[in-house]
Design an enzyme around this catalytic site. Sequence first.
Site, PDB file in Angstrom:
ATOM      1  N   CYS A   2       0.643  -1.368  -0.620  1.00 32.58           N
ATOM      2  CA  CYS A   2       0.074  -0.318  -0.165  1.00 32.58           C
ATOM      3  C   CYS A   2       0.774   0.981  -0.019  1.00 32.58           C
ATOM      4  O   CYS A   2       2.103   1.262   0.294  1.00 32.58           O
ATOM      5  CB  CYS A   2      -1.172   0.019   1.295  1.00 32.58           C
ATOM      6  SG  CYS A   2      -2.035  -1.156   1.352  1.00 32.58           S
ATOM      7  N   ARG A  27       4.101   0.271  -4.564  1.00 29.18           N
ATOM      8  CA  ARG A  27       3.707  -0.883  -3.943  1.00 29.18           C
ATOM      9  C   ARG A  27       1.773  -1.321  -2.933  1.00 29.18           C
ATOM     10  O   ARG A  27       1.523  -2.359  -2.560  1.00 29.18           O
ATOM     11  CB  ARG A  27       3.468   0.406  -2.799  1.00 29.18           C
ATOM     12  CG  ARG A  27       5.082   1.236  -2.496  1.00 29.18           C
ATOM     13  CD  ARG A  27       4.697   2.476  -1.138  1.00 29.18           C
ATOM     14  NE  ARG A  27       4.567   1.908   0.090  1.00 29.18           N
ATOM     15  CZ  ARG A  27       5.543   1.496   0.661  1.00 29.18           C
ATOM     16  NH1 ARG A  27       6.606   1.211   0.047  1.00 29.18           N
ATOM     17  NH2 ARG A  27       5.235   0.377   1.830  1.00 29.18           N
ATOM     18  N   TRP A  74      -2.850  -2.849  -1.666  1.00 27.28           N
ATOM     19  CA  TRP A  74      -2.449  -4.093  -2.258  1.00 27.28           C
ATOM     20  C   TRP A  74      -3.204  -5.106  -0.994  1.00 27.28           C
ATOM     21  O   TRP A  74      -2.946  -4.725   0.426  1.00 27.28           O
ATOM     22  CB  TRP A  74      -0.831  -4.026  -1.609  1.00 27.28           C
ATOM     23  CG  TRP A  74      -0.435  -5.885  -1.701  1.00 27.28           C
ATOM     24  CD1 TRP A  74      -0.145  -6.146  -3.275  1.00 27.28           C
ATOM     25  CD2 TRP A  74      -0.675  -7.039  -1.567  1.00 27.28           C
ATOM     26  NE1 TRP A  74       0.000  -7.905  -3.196  1.00 27.28           N
ATOM     27  CE2 TRP A  74      -0.210  -7.911  -2.132  1.00 27.28           C
ATOM     28  CE3 TRP A  74      -0.561  -7.400   0.653  1.00 27.28           C
ATOM     29  CZ2 TRP A  74       0.264  -9.649  -1.436  1.00 27.28           C
ATOM     30  CZ3 TRP A  74       0.019  -8.565   0.553  1.00 27.28           C
ATOM     31  CH2 TRP A  74       0.106  -9.305   0.075  1.00 27.28           C
ATOM     32  N   ASN A 100      -2.008   1.563   6.237  1.00 27.16           N
ATOM     33  CA  ASN A 100      -0.122   0.502   5.366  1.00 27.16           C
ATOM     34  C   ASN A 100      -0.244   0.065   6.282  1.00 27.16           C
ATOM     35  O   ASN A 100       0.610   0.105   7.176  1.00 27.16           O
ATOM     36  CB  ASN A 100       0.890   1.268   4.398  1.00 27.16           C
ATOM     37  CG  ASN A 100       2.042   0.294   4.201  1.00 27.16           C
ATOM     38  OD1 ASN A 100       1.057  -0.474   3.984  1.00 27.16           O
ATOM     39  ND2 ASN A 100       2.248   0.995   4.377  1.00 27.16           N
ATOM     40  N   GLY A 101      -1.352  -1.645   6.775  1.00 34.77           N
ATOM     41  CA  GLY A 101      -0.449  -2.568   7.740  1.00 34.77           C
ATOM     42  C   GLY A 101      -1.076  -3.466   7.892  1.00 34.77           C
ATOM     43  O   GLY A 101      -2.123  -3.869   6.997  1.00 34.77           O
ATOM     44  N   GLU A 485      17.291 -16.848  -9.830  1.00 32.95           N
ATOM     45  CA  GLU A 485      16.955 -15.572 -10.153  1.00 32.95           C
ATOM     46  C   GLU A 485      15.938 -14.676 -11.136  1.00 32.95           C
ATOM     47  O   GLU A 485      14.958 -14.884 -11.275  1.00 32.95           O
ATOM     48  CB  GLU A 485      17.791 -14.360  -9.600  1.00 32.95           C
ATOM     49  CG  GLU A 485      18.379 -12.930 -10.572  1.00 32.95           C
ATOM     50  CD  GLU A 485      15.998 -12.667  -8.927  1.00 32.95           C
ATOM     51  OE1 GLU A 485      16.275 -13.372  -8.383  1.00 32.95           O
ATOM     52  OE2 GLU A 485      16.016 -11.228  -9.270  1.00 32.95           O
ATOM     53  N   LYS A 489      12.310 -14.230 -11.918  1.00 31.83           N
ATOM     54  CA  LYS A 489      11.819 -12.734 -12.817  1.00 31.83           C
ATOM     55  C   LYS A 489      10.860 -13.132 -13.868  1.00 31.83           C
ATOM     56  O   LYS A 489       9.666 -12.736 -14.238  1.00 31.83           O
ATOM     57  CB  LYS A 489      13.512 -12.105 -13.522  1.00 31.83           C
ATOM     58  CG  LYS A 489      14.202 -11.517 -12.977  1.00 31.83           C
ATOM     59  CD  LYS A 489      13.779 -10.443 -12.461  1.00 31.83           C
ATOM     60  CE  LYS A 489      13.272 -10.240 -11.092  1.00 31.83           C
ATOM     61  NZ  LYS A 489      13.557 -10.196 -10.272  1.00 31.83           N
ATOM     62  N   GLU A 492       7.292 -13.452 -12.330  1.00 31.41           N
ATOM     63  CA  GLU A 492       6.939 -12.653 -11.737  1.00 31.41           C
ATOM     64  C   GLU A 492       6.364 -11.782 -13.359  1.00 31.41           C
ATOM     65  O   GLU A 492       5.695 -10.901 -13.087  1.00 31.41           O
ATOM     66  CB  GLU A 492       7.426 -11.780 -11.151  1.00 31.41           C
ATOM     67  CG  GLU A 492       8.237 -11.567 -10.417  1.00 31.41           C
ATOM     68  CD  GLU A 492       9.239 -11.672  -9.166  1.00 31.41           C
ATOM     69  OE1 GLU A 492       9.147 -10.278  -8.432  1.00 31.41           O
ATOM     70  OE2 GLU A 492      10.822 -10.989  -9.792  1.00 31.41           O
ATOM     71  N   HIS A 508      17.552 -35.751 -10.195  1.00 30.39           N
ATOM     72  CA  HIS A 508      16.826 -36.458  -8.980  1.00 30.39           C
ATOM     73  C   HIS A 508      15.594 -35.607  -9.515  1.00 30.39           C
ATOM     74  O   HIS A 508      14.595 -35.445  -7.938  1.00 30.39           O
ATOM     75  CB  HIS A 508      17.961 -35.687  -7.494  1.00 30.39           C
ATOM     76  CG  HIS A 508      19.149 -36.064  -7.538  1.00 30.39           C
ATOM     77  ND1 HIS A 508      19.524 -37.396  -7.350  1.00 30.39           N
ATOM     78  CD2 HIS A 508      20.318 -35.179  -7.533  1.00 30.39           C
ATOM     79  CE1 HIS A 508      20.759 -37.562  -7.177  1.00 30.39           C
ATOM     80  NE2 HIS A 508      20.858 -36.387  -7.664  1.00 30.39           N
ATOM     81  N   LYS A 607       5.782  -4.275  -4.781  1.00 31.60           N
ATOM     82  CA  LYS A 607       7.170  -4.408  -4.664  1.00 31.60           C
ATOM     83  C   LYS A 607       7.615  -3.970  -2.768  1.00 31.60           C
ATOM     84  O   LYS A 607       8.465  -4.967  -2.449  1.00 31.60           O
ATOM     85  CB  LYS A 607       8.244  -2.948  -4.975  1.00 31.60           C
ATOM     86  CG  LYS A 607       9.644  -2.888  -4.568  1.00 31.60           C
ATOM     87  CD  LYS A 607       9.339  -2.250  -6.283  1.00 31.60           C
ATOM     88  CE  LYS A 607      11.932  -2.544  -6.227  1.00 31.60           C
ATOM     89  NZ  LYS A 607      12.096  -3.937  -7.129  1.00 31.60           N
TER      90      LYS A 607
HETATM   91  C1  F6R Z   1      11.581  -9.903  -6.392  1.00 28.93           C
HETATM   92  C2  F6R Z   1      11.154  -9.225  -6.245  1.00 28.93           C
HETATM   93  C3  F6R Z   1      11.538  -9.861  -4.088  1.00 28.93           C
HETATM   94  C4  F6R Z   1      12.147  -8.805  -3.504  1.00 28.93           C
HETATM   95  C5  F6R Z   1      11.821  -9.249  -2.256  1.00 28.93           C
HETATM   96  C6  F6R Z   1      12.064  -8.748  -0.887  1.00 28.93           C
HETATM   97  O1  F6R Z   1      11.159  -9.418  -7.832  1.00 28.93           O
HETATM   98  O2  F6R Z   1      11.406  -8.284  -6.278  1.00 28.93           O
HETATM   99  O3  F6R Z   1      11.009 -10.297  -4.412  1.00 28.93           O
HETATM  100  O4  F6R Z   1      12.973  -8.820  -3.841  1.00 28.93           O
HETATM  101  O5  F6R Z   1      10.634  -8.844  -1.795  1.00 28.93           O
HETATM  102  O6  F6R Z   1      12.636  -7.175  -1.484  1.00 28.93           O
HETATM  103  P1  F6R Z   1      13.574  -6.116  -0.445  1.00 28.93           P
HETATM  104  O7  F6R Z   1      14.806  -6.779  -1.032  1.00 28.93           O
HETATM  105  O8  F6R Z   1      12.749  -4.966  -0.314  1.00 28.93           O
HETATM  106  O9  F6R Z   1      13.693  -7.111   1.130  1.00 28.93           O
END
Ligand code: F6R
Length: 612
Positions: A2, A27, A74, A100-101, A485, A489, A492, A508, A607
């Site tokens: 949020c 957010r 969110w 927010n929370g 990773e 990506k 997502e 395995h 994010k």
């Molecule tokens: C993936 C992504 C998330 C963040 C995760 C941790 O693209 O952005 O997996 O890496 O939410 O976020 P931070 O690094 O802000 O603690």
Amino acid sequence: MCGIVGYTGNRQAYPIVIKGLKRLEYRGYDSAGVAIYDNRNIKIYKKEGKVADLEESIGTQNVQGTSCIGHTRWATHGEPSDRNAHPHLSASGKIAMIHNGIIENYAQLKRELLNKGYIFKSETDTEVLLNFIEEIKTNNNCSLEEALRIALKRVTGAYVILLIANDEPDTIIAARKGSPLVIGVGKNEHFLGSDASPMLEYTKEVVYVNDYELAIVKPDELVLKNLGNEKLTPYVQKLDMELSAIEKGGFDHFMLKEIFEQPQTIFDCMRGRLDVKAGTITMAGIQQYAEQIISANRIVIIACGTSWHAGLVAEYIIEELCRINVEVEYASEYRYRNPVINKDDIILAISQSGETADTLVAIENAKEKGAIILGVVNVVGSSIARASHAGAYTHAGPEIGVASTKAFTAQLVVLTMMALKIGYMKGTISNERYQKLLKELEVIPEKAAWIMNHTDGIKKIAEKYKQARDFLYLGRGYNFAVALEGALKLKEISYIHAEGYPAAEMKHGPIALVDENLPVTFVATKDAYHEKIVSNMQEIKARKGMVIAVITEGDDTCAELSDDIMIVPEADEIVAPMLTVIPLQLLSYYIGVAKGCDVDKPRNLAKSVTVE
Ligand code: F6R
């Protein structure tokens, strides 16, 4: 999760708040709304969908007023819908609130209010808290500020709350615990935001509100108090951020801009720290705790998501260069376990946002047990940065695309520099290897720029495989975490199911998935594992799988074995992940775009994960 924005001053508040909400959409973006005082009443406008949908629903209505709060959501409690969108209005219609929370004990508070005859219009915990505050205000005949203070003593959970009320419409009352809140100080005006981006063009002077603080914000006055009603002196800081850093700058998406920024962000991350000529790495935070790190029994890395992947790479690097035992933990698991933490342990938290709730709580728990906490964080002044004893910022600049890209490579650079510094001081790395790796680091920005100039092939690969249902990503050694990773990506951004695996481990289980429809992406640069990964490729080819490979320039063996290749310049295996991840970021991006996905705002994601 949020985004919250507020404005009180002399200007028309609505355009400022809407623009701010658009900047904070990373957010959360399942509904949005504003509450504005229009000289008679508080008016609420809210809508399911993105901020643009809210604007469209408001259309040509004349939204007037000089104090306003706004929210982009969110969803936690209650599905995304108009009725669950914030702001919420209290039962009397006189107070509006955004939040927010999560209010963890909302069910109990709701029961109390239901027994008193309250009727709720939404399913949110926010509306419960708002009416709880109003109930206290009415019963005690006290100010809104006082009612909020009393209410917060009963609340468990995390929050940033903004309130405006009919009886003092120019005043925004804010409170924070566990979610971020920044107040911008202007001339006869104040701005509020989950981060500083909504206020950048108006002021560079900001106050970061701390947990358990209340802010009473009027156009010409900012009063900070603790929950005990004692006044605190606001610490005004200068923002070191330009507007251009949060704009797309000609790119179609923030994600693409941020991928392309990497030659610069990697350079920025090393600037003033790496001095190849002098053979030094300057990192004040690490230097301060160097003795403890050198003699540490183990380093426990705590992170989530992409940052956790950076932690996995760091595990290999630190063990190799520093000969210190490293464990990498998911913050969300670690915080609920009863982990053994010794006072000789170093806890290393990695976080782009610096606000990830699980990481924050995990390090707070470890701190209570006497561990030293180091933070590798991107957002300056964020909660994790502040909760750490010391650390190093990644200096990647604001990352707005929801999928993390430039923050990851910056994390790798910082972690590698840390390992090199400690390893060299400890004597676990030879002078020759140390000097070589410093030089390797110095040329990473150039090599990253080379990749940016060779993206046409990656676009074609994206077109070819965009309809795939599943992907497998395989890597070994330092590139194992890059495979994870790459898979993250792709999931997502394109919603294609993808799994990352250590290449040898595929035998395995995952090898059962391989057939002529499965693209298998190898991260197969020239390193100590090269021959082994070549064998793994052959195993996939033998089962008719399609091989896409990230390979080192000039590697004919892998090129011949692969259906499609993405080339990176040659680099030492320790720094290679800083390069190998870039084609994978681009592949996900181009597949996402080719499939028509909203790559900057993938569904269901946010994010900054400030809820557990
Ligand atoms: C993936 C992504 C998330 C963040 C995760 C941790 O693209 O952005 O997996 O890496 O939410 O976020 P931070 O690094 O802000 O603690």
